[in-house]
Enzyme design. Sequence first.
Site, PDB file in Angstrom:
ATOM      1  CG  PHE A  29      -1.883   1.012   1.004  1.00  8.44           C
ATOM      2  CD1 PHE A  29      -3.109   0.407   0.401  1.00  8.44           C
ATOM      3  CD2 PHE A  29      -2.030   2.191   1.215  1.00  8.44           C
ATOM      4  CE1 PHE A  29      -4.615   1.479   0.021  1.00  8.44           C
ATOM      5  CE2 PHE A  29      -2.763   3.174   0.956  1.00  8.44           C
ATOM      6  CZ  PHE A  29      -4.103   2.977   0.906  1.00  8.44           C
ATOM      7  CG  HIS A  95      -8.194   4.047   8.473  1.00 14.13           C
ATOM      8  ND1 HIS A  95      -8.659   1.866   8.522  1.00 14.13           N
ATOM      9  CD2 HIS A  95      -6.872   2.767   7.466  1.00 14.13           C
ATOM     10  CE1 HIS A  95      -7.716   1.213   7.993  1.00 14.13           C
ATOM     11  NE2 HIS A  95      -7.195   1.565   6.720  1.00 14.13           N
TER      12      HIS A  95
END
Length: 157
Positions: A29, A95
Amino acid sequence: MKRKNSESIKHTWSVNWSKKSVGIVVADFNADITGNLLKGVVSYLMQEGFKESGITIMHVPGSFEIPLACQHLAKTKKFDGLVALGAIIKGDTDHYYYISNEASRGVMTVMLEESIPIGFGVITTSNLKQAKERSGAKNNKGEEAAKALLLMIQNGI
């Protein structure tokens, strides 16, 4: 006031790095950032005398998966140390906090439970610009994590 970072400290190694083995766990990511962190680690290890065969790279989807991969590599007992690489960039939700806290806590748990040094190269930034600055050729936090790891290995930890 400018801080003194590991870049300004030169080490004299008493270890033959060509006989050592390092595992690198890299999150995919934000791959443009983590790819540069990985380049920094590998380049530094090779510069210090590691053989290509002494470097193992494991890709994981994101930073949340890094601790499990580190644990897996540590349990093989094939590595003198590990490097964890990821890039967590703050967004509009909380998050960021959950992922960054759990990635760092998880890596620390693996280090302590498996008694293996892990260079922590998971960067946490407020924006993409900061992440790029920390993964560039001049200021590469992956390279810094590799330096920290080698010092820990030399210290017998």
